[in-house]
Design an enzyme around this catalytic site. Structure first.
Site, PDB file in Angstrom:
ATOM      1  N   GLY A  46       0.851  -1.290   0.064  1.00  0.00           N
ATOM      2  CA  GLY A  46      -0.049   0.048  -0.020  1.00  0.00           C
ATOM      3  C   GLY A  46       0.770   1.155  -0.021  1.00  0.00           C
ATOM      4  O   GLY A  46       0.652   2.182  -0.553  1.00  0.00           O
ATOM      5  N   GLU A  74       3.529   4.676   5.360  1.00  0.00           N
ATOM      6  CA  GLU A  74       2.334   3.896   5.505  1.00  0.00           C
ATOM      7  C   GLU A  74       1.385   4.505   4.447  1.00  0.00           C
ATOM      8  O   GLU A  74       1.169   5.628   4.241  1.00  0.00           O
ATOM      9  CB  GLU A  74       1.879   3.771   6.820  1.00  0.00           C
ATOM     10  CG  GLU A  74       2.113   2.847   7.759  1.00  0.00           C
ATOM     11  CD  GLU A  74       1.260   1.407   7.404  1.00  0.00           C
ATOM     12  OE1 GLU A  74       0.923   1.406   6.395  1.00  0.00           O
ATOM     13  OE2 GLU A  74       1.409   0.771   8.564  1.00  0.00           O
ATOM     14  N   ASP A 126      -5.665   3.156  10.258  1.00  0.00           N
ATOM     15  CA  ASP A 126      -7.183   2.872  10.578  1.00  0.00           C
ATOM     16  C   ASP A 126      -7.215   2.704  12.160  1.00  0.00           C
ATOM     17  O   ASP A 126      -7.403   3.824  12.939  1.00  0.00           O
ATOM     18  CB  ASP A 126      -7.372   1.647   9.900  1.00  0.00           C
ATOM     19  CG  ASP A 126      -9.224   1.426   9.927  1.00  0.00           C
ATOM     20  OD1 ASP A 126      -9.789   2.422  10.197  1.00  0.00           O
ATOM     21  OD2 ASP A 126      -9.412   0.065   9.746  1.00  0.00           O
ATOM     22  N   THR A 127      -7.426   1.513  12.657  1.00  0.00           N
ATOM     23  CA  THR A 127      -7.341   1.299  14.133  1.00  0.00           C
ATOM     24  C   THR A 127      -6.178   1.837  14.714  1.00  0.00           C
ATOM     25  O   THR A 127      -6.287   2.095  15.917  1.00  0.00           O
ATOM     26  CB  THR A 127      -7.784  -0.002  14.556  1.00  0.00           C
ATOM     27  OG1 THR A 127      -6.901  -0.870  13.882  1.00  0.00           O
ATOM     28  CG2 THR A 127      -9.301  -0.314  13.679  1.00  0.00           C
ATOM     29  N   THR A 132      -2.275  -2.286  13.561  1.00  0.00           N
ATOM     30  CA  THR A 132      -0.954  -2.759  12.810  1.00  0.00           C
ATOM     31  C   THR A 132       0.394  -1.987  13.045  1.00  0.00           C
ATOM     32  O   THR A 132       1.356  -2.432  13.286  1.00  0.00           O
ATOM     33  CB  THR A 132      -1.337  -2.736  11.350  1.00  0.00           C
ATOM     34  OG1 THR A 132      -2.405  -3.116  11.233  1.00  0.00           O
ATOM     35  CG2 THR A 132      -0.319  -3.267  10.557  1.00  0.00           C
ATOM     36  N   LEU A 133       0.317  -0.596  13.062  1.00  0.00           N
ATOM     37  CA  LEU A 133       1.325   0.259  13.047  1.00  0.00           C
ATOM     38  C   LEU A 133       2.114   0.237  14.554  1.00  0.00           C
ATOM     39  O   LEU A 133       3.171   0.114  14.915  1.00  0.00           O
ATOM     40  CB  LEU A 133       0.922   1.540  12.971  1.00  0.00           C
ATOM     41  CG  LEU A 133       1.819   2.783  12.860  1.00  0.00           C
ATOM     42  CD1 LEU A 133       2.938   2.307  11.815  1.00  0.00           C
ATOM     43  CD2 LEU A 133       1.242   4.141  12.809  1.00  0.00           C
ATOM     44  N   LYS A 172      -7.447   7.686   9.481  1.00  0.00           N
ATOM     45  CA  LYS A 172      -8.882   7.711   9.860  1.00  0.00           C
ATOM     46  C   LYS A 172      -8.967   7.898  11.392  1.00  0.00           C
ATOM     47  O   LYS A 172      -9.236   6.708  12.192  1.00  0.00           O
ATOM     48  CB  LYS A 172      -9.160   6.360   9.498  1.00  0.00           C
ATOM     49  CG  LYS A 172      -9.897   5.959   8.083  1.00  0.00           C
ATOM     50  CD  LYS A 172     -10.499   4.664   7.998  1.00  0.00           C
ATOM     51  CE  LYS A 172     -10.798   4.273   6.417  1.00  0.00           C
ATOM     52  NZ  LYS A 172     -11.080   2.926   6.497  1.00  0.00           N
ATOM     53  N   ARG A 214      -5.060  -0.238  -7.023  1.00  0.00           N
ATOM     54  CA  ARG A 214      -3.706   0.470  -6.385  1.00  0.00           C
ATOM     55  C   ARG A 214      -3.073   1.506  -7.124  1.00  0.00           C
ATOM     56  O   ARG A 214      -2.529   2.162  -6.784  1.00  0.00           O
ATOM     57  CB  ARG A 214      -2.548  -0.788  -6.163  1.00  0.00           C
ATOM     58  CG  ARG A 214      -2.962  -1.615  -5.029  1.00  0.00           C
ATOM     59  CD  ARG A 214      -1.598  -2.563  -4.750  1.00  0.00           C
ATOM     60  NE  ARG A 214      -2.003  -3.840  -4.008  1.00  0.00           N
ATOM     61  CZ  ARG A 214      -2.210  -3.808  -2.927  1.00  0.00           C
ATOM     62  NH1 ARG A 214      -2.130  -2.673  -1.983  1.00  0.00           N
ATOM     63  NH2 ARG A 214      -2.478  -4.825  -1.970  1.00  0.00           N
TER      64      ARG A 214
HETATM   65  P1  5GP Z   1      -5.234  -0.814  11.192  1.00  0.00           P
HETATM   66  O1  5GP Z   1      -4.325  -1.723  11.823  1.00  0.00           O
HETATM   67  O2  5GP Z   1      -4.635   0.619  11.498  1.00  0.00           O
HETATM   68  O3  5GP Z   1      -6.641  -0.998  11.568  1.00  0.00           O
HETATM   69  O4  5GP Z   1      -5.212  -1.337   9.539  1.00  0.00           O
HETATM   70  C1  5GP Z   1      -4.248  -0.753   8.700  1.00  0.00           C
HETATM   71  C2  5GP Z   1      -4.306  -1.482   7.580  1.00  0.00           C
HETATM   72  O5  5GP Z   1      -5.724  -1.735   6.963  1.00  0.00           O
HETATM   73  C3  5GP Z   1      -3.695  -0.619   6.515  1.00  0.00           C
HETATM   74  O6  5GP Z   1      -2.411  -0.529   6.144  1.00  0.00           O
HETATM   75  C4  5GP Z   1      -4.480  -1.087   5.268  1.00  0.00           C
HETATM   76  O7  5GP Z   1      -3.732  -2.258   4.694  1.00  0.00           O
HETATM   77  C5  5GP Z   1      -5.928  -1.670   5.840  1.00  0.00           C
HETATM   78  N1  5GP Z   1      -6.913  -0.732   5.649  1.00  0.00           N
HETATM   79  C6  5GP Z   1      -7.491  -0.006   6.363  1.00  0.00           C
HETATM   80  N2  5GP Z   1      -8.340   0.874   6.113  1.00  0.00           N
HETATM   81  C7  5GP Z   1      -8.556   0.704   4.566  1.00  0.00           C
HETATM   82  C8  5GP Z   1      -9.185   1.276   3.652  1.00  0.00           C
HETATM   83  O8  5GP Z   1     -10.165   2.287   3.812  1.00  0.00           O
HETATM   84  N3  5GP Z   1      -9.016   0.758   2.530  1.00  0.00           N
HETATM   85  C9  5GP Z   1      -7.872  -0.027   2.220  1.00  0.00           C
HETATM   86  N4  5GP Z   1      -7.803  -0.227   0.799  1.00  0.00           N
HETATM   87  N5  5GP Z   1      -7.363  -0.773   3.033  1.00  0.00           N
HETATM   88  C10 5GP Z   1      -7.526  -0.179   4.585  1.00  0.00           C
END
Ligand code: 5GP
Length: 183
Positions: free
Chosen positions: A42, A98, A102-103, A106-107, A130, A164
């Site tokens: 990504g 990155e 989102d949440t 992962t980071l 987000k 992508r």
């Molecule tokens: P987190 O652990 O912060 O919830 O998720 C991070 C990962 O979820 C991002 O690196 C990405 O791969 C995926 N992700 C979260 N939201 C989106 C979104 O709106 N669109 C896409 N394509 N991937 C997302």
């Protein structure tokens, strides 16, 4: 069902904002080397566009690929390294690039792994953020755009590995096919 992508952030807006953030990073790291780490897949397009606009004669690039265990579109934050970095991080000023936070799970997990490798400093630059979805407090010093709680694609982000390559950020929408319509 017809699928289409509605533009949320145009190519021009992204370009303008990346230049601003790159200028900020150039300023913040003046006289210091930067070791940029791209989180594949990504972050790939963003890494290229960002790195070429940072003014610094001592930038190195490395790439890693992680998979996050989770069900569907929710992330558990348990990160498995699919492709590790080529180079050590010890003593380096690491900038993690990155696509989206989102949440934050992962980071959070990833930073835990990278910090054990003893970088001199570690910061995060994300294309999208987000904030309304955040569950973990993660340090995102550089964030280009805040987006609403919608599933976005483009500029590196995929939907089932597609989109992508789009030069803009969009939201995937589904429409019922009109009865009798062609194509
Ligand atoms: P987190 O652990 O912060 O919830 O998720 C991070 C990962 O979820 C991002 O690196 C990405 O791969 C995926 N992700 C979260 N939201 C989106 C979104 O709106 N669109 C896409 N394509 N991937 C997302």
């Amino acid at each position: 069902m017809k699928e289409r992508v509605r533009t949320l952030i145009s190519e021009e807006e992204i370009d303008r904002r990346i230049r601003e953030v790159a200028a900020q990073i150039s300023e913040d790291y003046r006289g210091k080397p930067i070791h940029m780490i791209c989180i594949l897949k990504g972050g790939a397009m963003f890494m290229c566009e960002l790195s070429k606009r940072i003014q610094n004669d001592n930038i190195s690039l490395d790439f890693m690929s992680v998979s996050s265990y989770g069900s569907g579109m929710t992330s558990s934050g348990i990160v498995k390294i699919v492709k590790d970095l080529d180079d050590p991080l010890e003593g380096k000023n690491v900038l993690v690039v990155e696509d989206i936070v989102d949440t934050g799970h992962t980071l959070h997990h990833l930073l835990g792994i990278l910090n054990t490798r003893k970088p001199a400093s570690i910061e995060v630059c994300t294309l999208l953020n987000k904030p309304s979805r955040r569950e973990m407090d993660v340090p995102t010093k550089y964030a280009c755009f805040a987006v609403p709680d919608k599933f976005v694609v483009g500029y590196g982000l995929d939907y089932d590995q597609r989109y992508r390559n789009l030069p803009y950020i969009g939201v995937v929408e589904f429409e019922e096919d009109e009865e009798g319509s062609e194509g």
